[in-house]
Design an enzyme around this catalytic site. Structure first.
Site, mmCIF file in Angstrom:
data_model
loop_
_atom_site.group_PDB
_atom_site.id
_atom_site.type_symbol
_atom_site.label_atom_id
_atom_site.label_comp_id
_atom_site.label_asym_id
_atom_site.label_seq_id
_atom_site.Cartn_x
_atom_site.Cartn_y
_atom_site.Cartn_z
ATOM 1 N N SER A 201 0.994 74.465 15.198
ATOM 2 C CA SER A 201 0.149 75.486 15.830
ATOM 3 C C SER A 201 0.168 75.190 17.327
ATOM 4 O O SER A 201 -0.785 74.710 17.903
ATOM 5 C CB SER A 201 -1.262 75.441 15.264
ATOM 6 N N HIS B 85 -1.145 74.314 8.528
ATOM 7 C CA HIS B 85 -0.760 72.991 8.021
ATOM 8 C C HIS B 85 -0.713 72.918 6.496
ATOM 9 O O HIS B 85 -0.442 71.865 5.931
ATOM 10 C CB HIS B 85 -1.715 71.916 8.539
ATOM 11 N N GLU C 58 -8.397 72.450 10.366
ATOM 12 C CA GLU C 58 -8.766 71.046 10.151
ATOM 13 C C GLU C 58 -10.264 70.862 9.919
ATOM 14 O O GLU C 58 -11.083 71.335 10.700
ATOM 15 C CB GLU C 58 -8.353 70.210 11.372
ATOM 16 N N GLU D 158 -1.078 66.898 7.486
ATOM 17 C CA GLU D 158 -1.760 65.782 8.139
ATOM 18 C C GLU D 158 -2.442 64.859 7.139
ATOM 19 O O GLU D 158 -3.332 64.085 7.495
ATOM 20 C CB GLU D 158 -2.745 66.311 9.185
ATOM 21 N N ASP E 14 -11.476 71.810 13.559
ATOM 22 C CA ASP E 14 -10.506 72.463 14.432
ATOM 23 C C ASP E 14 -10.057 73.739 13.739
ATOM 24 O O ASP E 14 -9.088 73.727 12.974
ATOM 25 C CB ASP E 14 -9.295 71.553 14.717
ATOM 26 N N GLU F 50 -13.246 72.258 17.856
ATOM 27 C CA GLU F 50 -12.073 72.380 18.743
ATOM 28 C C GLU F 50 -11.433 73.749 18.527
ATOM 29 O O GLU F 50 -11.338 74.222 17.390
ATOM 30 C CB GLU F 50 -11.095 71.270 18.349
ATOM 31 N N ASP G 217 -8.005 72.686 23.010
ATOM 32 C CA ASP G 217 -6.660 72.151 22.710
ATOM 33 C C ASP G 217 -5.617 73.145 23.229
ATOM 34 O O ASP G 217 -5.141 73.019 24.365
ATOM 35 C CB ASP G 217 -6.546 71.928 21.195
ATOM 36 N N LYS H 35 -2.742 65.655 24.073
ATOM 37 C CA LYS H 35 -1.493 65.482 23.327
ATOM 38 C C LYS H 35 -0.389 65.294 24.354
ATOM 39 O O LYS H 35 -0.103 66.195 25.144
ATOM 40 C CB LYS H 35 -1.195 66.735 22.514
ATOM 41 N N HIS I 91 -2.616 63.139 17.648
ATOM 42 C CA HIS I 91 -1.265 63.214 17.065
ATOM 43 C C HIS I 91 -0.835 64.682 17.021
ATOM 44 O O HIS I 91 -1.580 65.569 17.426
ATOM 45 C CB HIS I 91 -1.297 62.645 15.638
ATOM 46 N N LYS J 68 -7.752 61.545 16.952
ATOM 47 C CA LYS J 68 -7.492 62.123 15.629
ATOM 48 C C LYS J 68 -6.038 61.894 15.258
ATOM 49 O O LYS J 68 -5.137 62.104 16.062
ATOM 50 C CB LYS J 68 -7.887 63.600 15.555
HETATM 51 P P1 PGA Z 1 -0.332 70.940 15.704
HETATM 52 O O1 PGA Z 1 -1.856 70.910 15.296
HETATM 53 O O2 PGA Z 1 0.126 69.564 15.952
HETATM 54 O O3 PGA Z 1 0.319 71.613 14.531
HETATM 55 O O4 PGA Z 1 -0.255 71.797 16.947
HETATM 56 C C1 PGA Z 1 -2.764 70.002 15.804
HETATM 57 C C2 PGA Z 1 -3.941 70.663 16.441
HETATM 58 O O5 PGA Z 1 -4.007 71.912 16.541
HETATM 59 O O6 PGA Z 1 -4.826 69.969 16.896
HETATM 60 ZN ZN ZN Z 2 -6.075 71.756 17.695
#
Ligand code: PGA
Ligand code: ZN
Length: 430
Positions: free
Chosen positions: A44, A157, A166, A207, A244, A288, A315, A340, A368, A391
């Site tokens: 995503s 996911h 999430e 995940e 999330d 998030e 994010d 990230k 991650h 996370k």
């Molecule tokens: P992604 O998801 O690594 O698939 O982008 C993680 C997130 O959205 O926090």
């Molecule tokens: Zn996110």
């Protein structure tokens, strides 16, 4: 050429946790010391993330090969970095940014650049014979992050009924990182037992969280509360919840479309009200990407209305980019940012993003990606930055545990100097 200057760069195409190609980069110094790093990959992804360079050759890995990116690592990048001091990360990263020459790292590929940037940091740390967290964070880097464990997966996911991506458990009551992992693991297993008992699937998503078909998104929060109790913990005091939704993935022309019971189409105000009800009902400490990445107004309204009760994390909206975060701080669009490394593409820019947040009184959560490798760089990075939150998915699947297990080792290495705090004291009230 000095003894410890950068001598050579190699790239290797490996496969990530989804079986998709990614790169591993090894930097070797003139004295023979080396460092390697592997690059993760999101599903995503934010629109403004650093570009992941893929070969696009449909006859190999469905176009997802990274041999072109590796060519850049071993070609232009190796040429530009040869002879440089690996200990000057900021300079090395600036050389990479200049060599790329684009806003979004589409020239050389954000994946090629990040692999090199991380491997250079590792080589410099190895050359000094210090652990990476101390090399990047100095002698005071001793704060272990609160692990936010994604125990129920949905959205992009998992192929289940959950729209929200999430549902994380946060062991806020744990006195140490090791105990936090115990709280998390025990609750995770209690959750599995509940799912089995109800005839629900215990297969896991990208995940490591379970991915059952539940009647509603809300049922997932309910399950985390039940599982914490079943594991002997007090919801709210010992185990809190972080979400999330990754709302960009269910937003359509400014409307938010949720399936299942309690679902339907929500406008910005209605979605905000729904979050409000959930905050009243469940021990939620952090949300998030509650709104889509271009819905800055949604973020700002949520921060104004709910920002004193929960942490509002950006994010996809900030993509770890200092210029977006700067704009977010000015607009009051959140009170925390997800960090990230591969969204921005160099270690130095990620450090700038974290420092900018902390100076503004914002929190940071190091993260991650859903496509991962066993590289544990982010564990050291979270400690180095004093981020206080990380996370890395559920306490399940090797690539998720690699990071948590590295933190267990760091905590032991720090001994009496290790610190572990609940960053959500304001939200949990204790
Ligand atoms: P992604 O998801 O690594 O698939 O982008 C993680 C997130 O959205 O926090
Ligand atoms: Zn996110």
């Amino acid at each position: 050429m000095s003894r410890n200057s950068i001598s050579s760069l190699r790239g290797l195409q490996i496969l990530d946790s989804r079986g998709v190609p990614t790169l591993s980069v090894t930097v070797t110094l003139a004295n023979g010391v080396g460092g390697s790093a592997s690059v993760p990959s999101g599903a995503s992804t934010g629109l403004h993330e650093a570009v992941e360079l893929r070969d696009g050759d449909p006859s190999r890995f469905g176009g997802k090969g990274v041999l072109t990116a590796i060519g850049h690592v071993e070609g232009e990048i190796a040429g530009a970095l040869q002879g440089l001091d690996p200990g000057d990360q900021a300079f090395v990263d600036q050389v990479l940014v200049d060599l790329d020459g684009t806003e979004n790292k589409s020239g050389l590929g954000g994946n090629a650049i990040l692999g090199v940037s991380m491997a250079v940091a590792r080589a410099a740390a190895a050359d000094r014979d210090v652990p990476l967290y101390r090399y990047l964070g100095g002698p005071d880097a001793n704060l272990l992050p609160m692990p936010c464990m994604n125990v129920l997966n949905g959205g992009k996911h998992a192929d289940n009924s959950l729209d929200f991506q999430e549902f994380m458990l946060v062991p806020v009551g744990a006195p140490s990182f090791a105990e936090a992992m115990r709280y998390g693991s025990e609750t995770y297993h209690a959750l599995k037992a509940i799912l089995l008992e109800r005839g629900l699937s215990t297969g896991v998503g990208d995940e490591g969280g379970f991915a059952p078909d539940l009647a509603s998104n809300e049922a997932a929060c309910e399950l985390i509360v039940e599982a914490s109790r079943a594991a002997g913990f007090e919801p709210g005091r010992d185990i809190a919840i972080a979400l999330d939704p990754a709302a960009s993935s269910f937003e359509n022309n400014g409307r938010y479309e949720l399936t299942g019971a309690g679902g339907g189409t929500f406008d910005r105000a209605a979605l905000l009200a729904l979050y409000g009800q959930w905050i009243d009902r469940y021990p939620i400490v952090s949300i998030e990407d509650g709104f889509a990445e271009d819905d800055w107004q949604g973020f700002s309204e949520q921060t104004r209305k709910q920002g004193d009760r929960i942490q509002i994390v950006g994010d996809d909206v900030f993509v770890t980019n200092p210029s977006f975060i700067e704009r977010g701080i000015a607009a009051g669009a959140a009170n925390a940012a997800l960090i990230k490394l591969n969204q921005i593409g160099t270690v130095t820019e990620a450090i700038t993003a974290v420092e900018m947040c902390h100076r503004a009184g914002w929190a940071t959560m190091v993260s991650h990606r859903s496509g991962e490798t066993i590289d544990d760089f982010i564990a050291d990075f979270a400690v180095a930055m004093g981020s206080g939150q990380m996370k890395s998915g559920a306490p399940c699947r090797g690539e998720r545990l690699a990071k948590y297990n590295r933190l267990l080792a760091i905590e032991r290495e720090l001994g009496g100097r290790a610190r572990f705090d609940n960053p959500f004291v304001k939200q949990t009230g204790s």
